[in-house]
Design an enzyme around this catalytic site. Structure first.
Site, PDB file in Angstrom:
ATOM      1  N   TYR A  42       4.835   5.496  10.887  1.00 49.02           N
ATOM      2  CA  TYR A  42       5.040   4.308  11.321  1.00 49.02           C
ATOM      3  C   TYR A  42       5.789   3.578  10.187  1.00 49.02           C
ATOM      4  O   TYR A  42       6.359   2.424  10.405  1.00 49.02           O
ATOM      5  CB  TYR A  42       3.949   3.080  11.667  1.00 49.02           C
ATOM      6  CG  TYR A  42       2.700   3.255  10.400  1.00 49.02           C
ATOM      7  CD1 TYR A  42       2.985   2.602   9.312  1.00 49.02           C
ATOM      8  CD2 TYR A  42       1.746   4.072  10.520  1.00 49.02           C
ATOM      9  CE1 TYR A  42       1.831   2.681   8.671  1.00 49.02           C
ATOM     10  CE2 TYR A  42       0.843   4.332   9.786  1.00 49.02           C
ATOM     11  CZ  TYR A  42       0.672   3.579   8.494  1.00 49.02           C
ATOM     12  OH  TYR A  42      -0.137   3.653   7.669  1.00 49.02           O
ATOM     13  N   ARG A  95       0.787  -1.154  -0.033  1.00 46.55           N
ATOM     14  CA  ARG A  95      -0.040  -0.047  -0.035  1.00 46.55           C
ATOM     15  C   ARG A  95       1.022   1.197   0.052  1.00 46.55           C
ATOM     16  O   ARG A  95       1.581   1.469   1.065  1.00 46.55           O
ATOM     17  CB  ARG A  95      -1.091  -0.065   1.293  1.00 46.55           C
ATOM     18  CG  ARG A  95      -1.421   1.365   1.523  1.00 46.55           C
ATOM     19  CD  ARG A  95      -2.560   1.201   2.431  1.00 46.55           C
ATOM     20  NE  ARG A  95      -2.216   0.869   3.990  1.00 46.55           N
ATOM     21  CZ  ARG A  95      -1.599   1.506   4.833  1.00 46.55           C
ATOM     22  NH1 ARG A  95      -0.861   2.592   4.491  1.00 46.55           N
ATOM     23  NH2 ARG A  95      -0.988   1.018   5.930  1.00 46.55           N
ATOM     24  N   HIS A 101      -3.333   4.356   5.119  1.00 48.10           N
ATOM     25  CA  HIS A 101      -4.263   3.444   5.528  1.00 48.10           C
ATOM     26  C   HIS A 101      -5.954   3.813   4.820  1.00 48.10           C
ATOM     27  O   HIS A 101      -6.318   3.537   4.029  1.00 48.10           O
ATOM     28  CB  HIS A 101      -4.130   3.085   6.625  1.00 48.10           C
ATOM     29  CG  HIS A 101      -5.519   2.243   7.270  1.00 48.10           C
ATOM     30  ND1 HIS A 101      -5.621   0.950   6.750  1.00 48.10           N
ATOM     31  CD2 HIS A 101      -6.684   2.676   7.945  1.00 48.10           C
ATOM     32  CE1 HIS A 101      -6.828   0.490   7.245  1.00 48.10           C
ATOM     33  NE2 HIS A 101      -7.416   1.462   7.813  1.00 48.10           N
TER      34      HIS A 101
HETATM   35  C1  LIG Z   1     -13.605  -6.216  13.219  1.00 47.18           C
HETATM   36  C2  LIG Z   1     -12.744  -5.065  12.983  1.00 47.18           C
HETATM   37  N1  LIG Z   1     -11.854  -4.786  14.012  1.00 47.18           N
HETATM   38  C3  LIG Z   1     -11.038  -3.442  13.845  1.00 47.18           C
HETATM   39  C4  LIG Z   1     -11.361  -2.699  12.669  1.00 47.18           C
HETATM   40  C5  LIG Z   1     -10.511  -1.304  12.450  1.00 47.18           C
HETATM   41  N2  LIG Z   1      -9.641  -1.593  11.360  1.00 47.18           N
HETATM   42  C6  LIG Z   1     -10.247  -0.933  10.172  1.00 47.18           C
HETATM   43  S1  LIG Z   1      -9.105  -1.512   9.034  1.00 47.18           S
HETATM   44  C7  LIG Z   1      -7.988  -2.218   9.992  1.00 47.18           C
HETATM   45  C8  LIG Z   1      -6.688  -2.958   9.461  1.00 47.18           C
HETATM   46  C9  LIG Z   1      -7.069  -3.863   8.259  1.00 47.18           C
HETATM   47  O1  LIG Z   1      -5.801  -4.418   7.689  1.00 47.18           O
HETATM   48  P1  LIG Z   1      -5.705  -5.416   6.601  1.00 47.18           P
HETATM   49  O2  LIG Z   1      -6.792  -6.648   6.874  1.00 47.18           O
HETATM   50  O3  LIG Z   1      -4.475  -5.764   6.260  1.00 47.18           O
HETATM   51  O4  LIG Z   1      -6.480  -4.769   5.277  1.00 47.18           O
HETATM   52  P2  LIG Z   1      -6.093  -3.499   4.691  1.00 47.18           P
HETATM   53  O5  LIG Z   1      -6.438  -2.131   5.515  1.00 47.18           O
HETATM   54  O6  LIG Z   1      -4.555  -3.329   4.616  1.00 47.18           O
HETATM   55  O7  LIG Z   1      -6.500  -3.324   3.185  1.00 47.18           O
HETATM   56  C10 LIG Z   1      -8.654  -2.561  11.123  1.00 47.18           C
HETATM   57  C11 LIG Z   1      -7.890  -3.212  12.467  1.00 47.18           C
HETATM   58  C12 LIG Z   1     -12.404  -3.236  11.848  1.00 47.18           C
HETATM   59  N3  LIG Z   1     -12.786  -2.375  10.737  1.00 47.18           N
HETATM   60  N4  LIG Z   1     -13.134  -4.193  12.102  1.00 47.18           N
END
Ligand SMILES: Cc1ncc(C[n+]2csc(CCOP(=O)(O)OP(=O)(O)O)c2C)c(N)n1
Length: 370
Positions: free
Chosen positions: A269, A256, A260
């Site tokens: 970070y 990415r 985020h």
């Molecule tokens: C169940 C849940 N826990 C926490 C969050 C907060 N949250 C939003 S995005 C994220 C990280 C997701 O990372 P990843 O699965 O690697 O996907 P990316 O954002 O890199 O596409 C988190 C923890 C959420 N949306 N849903």
């Protein structure tokens, strides 16, 4: 007590286009010039869509946005391998995959504006609306894949999630379910190296994320996620297996490049050198090198594609703005409750009065997004 090895597993990594844009002719998928040009156009469209979406968020036109700059090959390559009868289930960072499936630009923007029209599954479409709860859509996706077999349908189900999602119980449960029921599912993990600020290495001690398939008794495979041809070939093969009741977990290694979400600052970070290293493996540049080499693209055609991309975006953005202006934002209060509780009723009244507190002065229309 004797001790012996009872099981051994391996995980393959596939790359068709190397980092310099040179192709492995043994693995190269058989795509005509038109399809190749289309993949390129979609990648360019996706990149510009993300850039425009960030700018729209900065101007307050759309809500918080999760861009996928750098992940175009992973999304365009995989979504382009879908047939019309296949279903797609996504997380919140898959605008490029929707674009590849022909979802109109204004739909995506309406979703980002918080309009429910943007989350509707358009008639005839087999693309589910995005799921914000991390990993939850893996269960929806496997349910669809399982259901398709029960209904005797032709298609398969492709479900997207990130590296962080593989730490969620939902994803383990979905993988296990797919294994047990031979669900027609391809799990597509975009390992973009970060779950918000948590690096991939701190997320799991597993050497690869693809190996999480092994415990579920299904196939796990890694692909260079910045190689659109590799992603296309691997996903197409996985979908073919899925249609025969053999699910797969694909781990696409990508990065990415942007934040985020528009509420995040990645400089807190990660190091600029890391970002520069990955920039050198940009999926679009790499594919462009290959296409020029093959004689599919030249400067003139690239300019024409870029012009079309800009025109399509302009039109889509305009249409989304018109759609937004045609709905009453107060409608958001209409569907959560059959009878509004008094405190929500008060919120509705305050919303309709607008920030100044006085209704009918023309300022309340600016209340969207509040
Ligand atoms: C169940 C849940 N826990 C926490 C969050 C907060 N949250 C939003 S995005 C994220 C990280 C997701 O990372 P990843 O699965 O690697 O996907 P990316 O954002 O890199 O596409 C988190 C923890 C959420 N949306 N849903």
């Amino acid at each position: 007590m004797p001790r012996e090895t009872v099981a051994e597993f391996t995980v393959d990594h596939v790359q068709v286009l190397d980092r310099e844009g040179t192709v492995d002719t043994d693995l190269e998928p058989d795509l005509g010039e038109e399809r190749l040009e289309e993949l390129y156009r979609l990648m360019k469209l996706a990149r510009r869509f993300e850039e425009r979406a960030i700018a729209l968020q900065r101007r307050g036109e759309i809500g918080t946005y999760a861009p996928a700059i750098g992940q175009e090959a992973a999304q365009i390559g995989s979504a382009s391998a879908l047939a019309a009868e296949d279903w797609m289930t996504t997380s919140f960072r898959e605008s490029a995959a929707y674009l590849a499936r022909g979802t109109p630009i204004d739909r995506l923007l309406c979703y980002a504006m918080g309009m429910e029209e943007g989350a509707e599954v358009p008639e005839g479409s087999r693309s589910m609306p995005p799921s914000i709860a991390v990993g939850s859509q893996a269960l929806h996706g496997v349910g669809i894949g399982w259901g398709q077999a029960m209904l005797g349908e032709e298609g398969a189900s492709l479900v997207y999630f990130g590296d962080g999602a593989t730490s969620e119980g939902d994803v383990y449960e979905a993988l296990n379910l797919a294994g047990v029921y031979d669900a027609r599912t391809v799990f597509f993990c975009q390992n973009n190296q970060y779950a918000i600020s948590v690096p991939r290495e701190e997320q799991s001690r597993a050497e690869t994320l693809a190996q999480k398939a092994i415990a579920a008794g299904i196939e796990g495979i890694q692909v260079d996620g910045n190689d659109v041809l590799g992603v296309y070939a691997v996903t197409r093969a996985a979908l073919a297996r899925a249609r025969e009741g053999r699910p797969t977990l694909v781990e696409a290694i990508t990065y990415r490049r942007s934040m985020h979400t528009t509420a995040d600052d990645p400089s807190v970070y990660r190091e600029p050198e890391e970002e520069r290293d990955w920039e050198a493996y940009d999926p679009i540049d790499r594919f462009e090198t290959y296409l020029r080499e093959r004689g599919v693209l030249d400067d003139e055609l690239i300019a024409a594609i870029e012009e079309r991309v800009e025109a399509d975006l302009e039109e889509g953005i305009e249409r989304a703005m018109d759609e937004r202006d045609s709905v009453d934002p107060a409608e958001m209060f209409d569907y959560a409750y059959a009878d509004l509780p008094p405190w929500v009723e008060r919120q509705r009244e305050a919303f309709e009065e607008g920030p100044g507190g006085a209704s009918g002065d023309g300022t309340s229309a600016g209340g969207h997004g509040e």
